[in-house]
Design an enzyme around this catalytic site. Structure first.
Site, short mmCIF file in Angstrom:
data_model
loop_
_atom_site.label_atom_id
_atom_site.label_comp_id
_atom_site.label_asym_id
_atom_site.label_seq_id
_atom_site.Cartn_x
_atom_site.Cartn_y
_atom_site.Cartn_z
N LYS A 54 -12.82 28.59 -4.54
CA LYS A 54 -11.96 29.73 -4.19
C LYS A 54 -12.72 30.68 -3.28
O LYS A 54 -12.18 31.18 -2.29
CB LYS A 54 -11.48 30.45 -5.45
CG LYS A 54 -10.41 29.68 -6.21
CD LYS A 54 -10.16 30.21 -7.62
CE LYS A 54 -9.16 29.31 -8.35
NZ LYS A 54 -8.97 29.66 -9.76
N GLN A 98 -10.94 33.68 -14.26
CA GLN A 98 -10.75 32.24 -14.45
C GLN A 98 -10.51 31.93 -15.92
O GLN A 98 -11.23 32.40 -16.80
CB GLN A 98 -12.00 31.50 -13.92
CG GLN A 98 -11.87 29.99 -13.92
CD GLN A 98 -10.83 29.46 -12.94
OE1 GLN A 98 -10.59 30.03 -11.88
NE2 GLN A 98 -10.18 28.37 -13.31
N ASP A 121 -3.00 36.13 -9.72
CA ASP A 121 -2.58 34.97 -10.50
C ASP A 121 -1.10 35.09 -10.91
O ASP A 121 -0.49 34.10 -11.32
CB ASP A 121 -3.41 34.87 -11.80
CG ASP A 121 -4.60 33.94 -11.68
OD1 ASP A 121 -4.47 32.93 -10.96
OD2 ASP A 121 -5.63 34.21 -12.32
#
Ligand code: GUN
Length: 296
Positions: A54, A98, A121
């Site tokens: 990422k 994460q 997200d």
């Protein structure tokens, strides 16, 4: 029937190029450089790889990348304090924690602490609520299901009125996927571990999105001839005497000649997720600063 292979790698490359072009225009014009901060707690090897990719993809697209790699023993209070700092840091437009987190940390409490405007997200209750209540234009939408939708739009002739079956009811993929397909006017069925006669439900589907995390769970004879199949699964299976192999949630070889189109694993949905994350970061940067959003 010849089954089309849906090339997620090529689609993601196009989206990344669009994001990079929009980021370059934001820098050259209003002088905005979007920033993405990834937070990793612990040393899960797969998560380390994801966070690393990422960061690299962000830099390649002209997005500033920040990372916090914290030890497995980090307390929930310490993590919440870091999120508070990132919420207040004007260089950071997107915050990604994460998952999965170590067992002593409640993921919902962490997600709730993220500023919804920086929740790239799309997991915060405010963004979930906007997505389900028809305000997708103002929500930040979860990356993997949005990537699946972009692939479906390219592959499937008509979404309105189509029978769509989503396998798996996770907050990360299944539930937001169902909301997105409903917003496209599909008739949506959400199948899960307690569903009865899953093959019979699937045989009605014009569109299948499989996100159950079970290697080759969906068999060829469960697929309706001419269906479009999106395979979100990434399962590592051991091969006796050989290297482990990645397979999806759908028996890819069996689907050949039955499905109209299917995503491969790897090279299908996977590359789309990161591209959509960077797209969300760009959108968050524009919204937070009251700047018009680029059409990517
Ligand atoms: N772990 C697996 N998928 C995801 C995702 O989309 N976002 C985050 N933050 N963690 C994940």
């Amino acid at each position: 029937m010849l089954t089309k292979r849906i090339d997620g790698k090529a689609r993601a490359k196009r989206l990344l190029a669009d994001v990079a072009a929009a980021a370059a225009a934001l820098k050259a014009g209003p002088g905005i450089v979007p920033g993405l901060c990834a937070v990793l707690v612990g040393s899960d090897p797969a998560s380390q790889v994801y966070v690393g990719s990422k960061g690299k993809a962000a830099v390649a697209a002209g997005i500033q990348s920040f990372q916090h790699r914290l030890s497995e023993t980090t307390s929930e209070a310490e993590l919440l304090a870091l999120i508070g700092k990132l919420n207040a840091d004007d260089r950071v437009d997107g915050i990604l924690v994460q998952l999965p987190l170590p067992k002593h940390i409640d993921p919902q409490r962490v997600i709730d602490a993220i500023d919804p405007a920086k929740d790239v997200d799309g997991f915060h209750a405010e963004n979930v609520g906007r997505l389900w209540s028809g305000g997708r234009a103002r929500a930040l939408v979860p990356c993997t299901p949005y990537g699946c939708l972009l692939l479906l739009r390219d592959a499937s002739p008509a979404l309105a009125g189509a029978e769509a079956v989503v396998l798996g009811r996770s907050n990360i993929v299944g539930k937001p996927m169902a909301a997105l397909l409903l917003a496209e006017n599909c008739t949506v069925t959400l199948v899960h571990s307690k569903s009865r006669d899953i093959p019979a439900i699937l045989r009605r589907a014009d569109i299948v999105v499989a996100a159950v995390g079970r290697p080759e769970f969906v068999r060829g004879n469960w697929i309706r001839p001419g269906a479009t199949v999106i395979d979100v699964g990434i399962n590592r299976v051991e091969i006796s005497g050989g290297k482990p192999k990645l397979v999806g949630d759908v028996a890819y070889a069996e689907a050949q000649g039955i499905a109209a189109a299917i995503t491969p694993v790897p090279g299908g949905v996977g590359p789309m997720t990161i591209a959509c994350l960077l797209r969300n970061t760009l959108i968050a940067a524009c919204r937070r600063r009251g700047h018009a959003e680029p059409a990517v």
